[in-house]
Design a protein around this motif. Sequence first.
Motif, mmCIF file in Angstrom:
data_model
loop_
_atom_site.group_PDB
_atom_site.id
_atom_site.type_symbol
_atom_site.label_atom_id
_atom_site.label_comp_id
_atom_site.label_asym_id
_atom_site.label_seq_id
_atom_site.Cartn_x
_atom_site.Cartn_y
_atom_site.Cartn_z
ATOM 1 N N ALA A 1 -1.115 -1.488 -14.488
ATOM 2 C CA ALA A 1 -0.829 -1.816 -13.094
ATOM 3 C C ALA A 1 -1.845 -2.261 -12.262
ATOM 4 O O ALA A 1 -1.235 -2.403 -10.669
ATOM 5 C CB ALA A 1 -0.589 0.274 -12.719
ATOM 6 N N VAL A 2 -2.887 -1.658 -12.009
ATOM 7 C CA VAL A 2 -4.093 -2.422 -11.163
ATOM 8 C C VAL A 2 -4.329 -3.973 -10.782
ATOM 9 O O VAL A 2 -3.846 -4.045 -10.019
ATOM 10 C CB VAL A 2 -5.278 -1.226 -11.029
ATOM 11 C CG1 VAL A 2 -6.307 -1.371 -10.846
ATOM 12 C CG2 VAL A 2 -5.167 -0.390 -11.514
ATOM 13 N N GLY B 1 -1.301 -3.453 -3.944
ATOM 14 C CA GLY B 1 -2.283 -2.626 -3.391
ATOM 15 C C GLY B 1 -2.956 -1.779 -2.362
ATOM 16 O O GLY B 1 -2.810 -0.815 -2.389
ATOM 17 N N CYS C 1 -0.492 4.657 -8.882
ATOM 18 C CA CYS C 1 -2.597 3.899 -9.603
ATOM 19 C C CYS C 1 -3.007 5.251 -9.810
ATOM 20 O O CYS C 1 -3.757 5.289 -10.722
ATOM 21 C CB CYS C 1 -2.513 2.397 -9.109
ATOM 22 S SG CYS C 1 -2.090 1.012 -9.133
ATOM 23 N N CYS D 1 -1.886 1.834 -16.777
ATOM 24 C CA CYS D 1 -3.431 1.929 -15.866
ATOM 25 C C CYS D 1 -3.956 0.369 -15.340
ATOM 26 O O CYS D 1 -3.390 0.337 -14.150
ATOM 27 C CB CYS D 1 -3.959 3.083 -16.076
ATOM 28 S SG CYS D 1 -4.990 3.706 -14.884
ATOM 29 N N CYS E 1 3.521 1.995 -14.403
ATOM 30 C CA CYS E 1 3.271 1.093 -14.279
ATOM 31 C C CYS E 1 4.078 0.283 -13.713
ATOM 32 O O CYS E 1 4.516 -0.688 -13.497
ATOM 33 C CB CYS E 1 2.097 0.883 -15.923
ATOM 34 S SG CYS E 1 2.163 -1.454 -16.317
#
Length: 290
Positions: free
Chosen positions: A177-178, A192, A201, A174, A245
């Motif tokens: 990915a962020v 994003g 996400c 997580c 991810c």
Amino acid sequence: MRFQLSADQRALQVAVRELLARRFDGEALRAAVDQPGLDRALWRELGAAGFFALQVPEADGGVGLGLPEAVLVFEEAGRVLLPGPLVATHLAAGKVDGVAEGEVVVADVDRDGLVEWLEEADVVRGDAAGAVPLRSVDPLTPLHRVPGARACAVDPVAVLLTAAEQLGTATRACELAVQHARTREQFGQPIGAFQAVKHLCARMLVRTETARAAVYAAAVTADPLDIAAARLLADEAAERGARDCLQVHGGMGFTWECEVQLHVKRAWVRARRAGGGAESEESLAVDLLA
């Protein structure tokens, strides 16, 4: 009910994270992939820090903490993909000389005849006669299988500690990915900002926090059914989270240099350890039918 970690538990979590950041950072992870093998110096340092003796009573020379603290420690180990038969060695501390200090490495033959790190182990619990090497999808987890191994009972603590490692992977996936969604730009803006990426996400975060609540609660109750439920949620959070991810990273996520693909592979291997999800599903199904 409001569940929060105590000040001591948070301090333990921070201390373990700092130790691993110092001794097993991204550079060390890459080196371990390029040159597979167990780092005995790191193993001894983990022993000196109390990693393996965490649940051994103080009267027996251990740290004297409980299952909740062990879960926090294994979550951090899973977050950085720390290699080695951590669960098997941890459970042998206080029972096999030298394990608590990190001088002895222990491997277990699981109910399906699967053995992790067999060639590096000093002690093997179970009959590993005739074990044959397997080509492991995870370069950091060498595997052997014992043909015709007889199924045996699975230790619920091993199931829960594996779930804690999976939770660590879900958390790290997580985070990665962020981080990538904030910095990678397409069409003049961070990816994003696109709804599809936001949804990926958000789902990762929900699965991770749901699994965290279940794993932490199971560590408190130590109930086999709570552990079974926590294991299923943690496996899902790790496997689907790592896959999502990978999706956020796009094609670069599949490359050998990218950390993400290592989390995907470790999550797959762990999901089949200690009975795997099928054992937990069967336990919950029997209880529901009863």
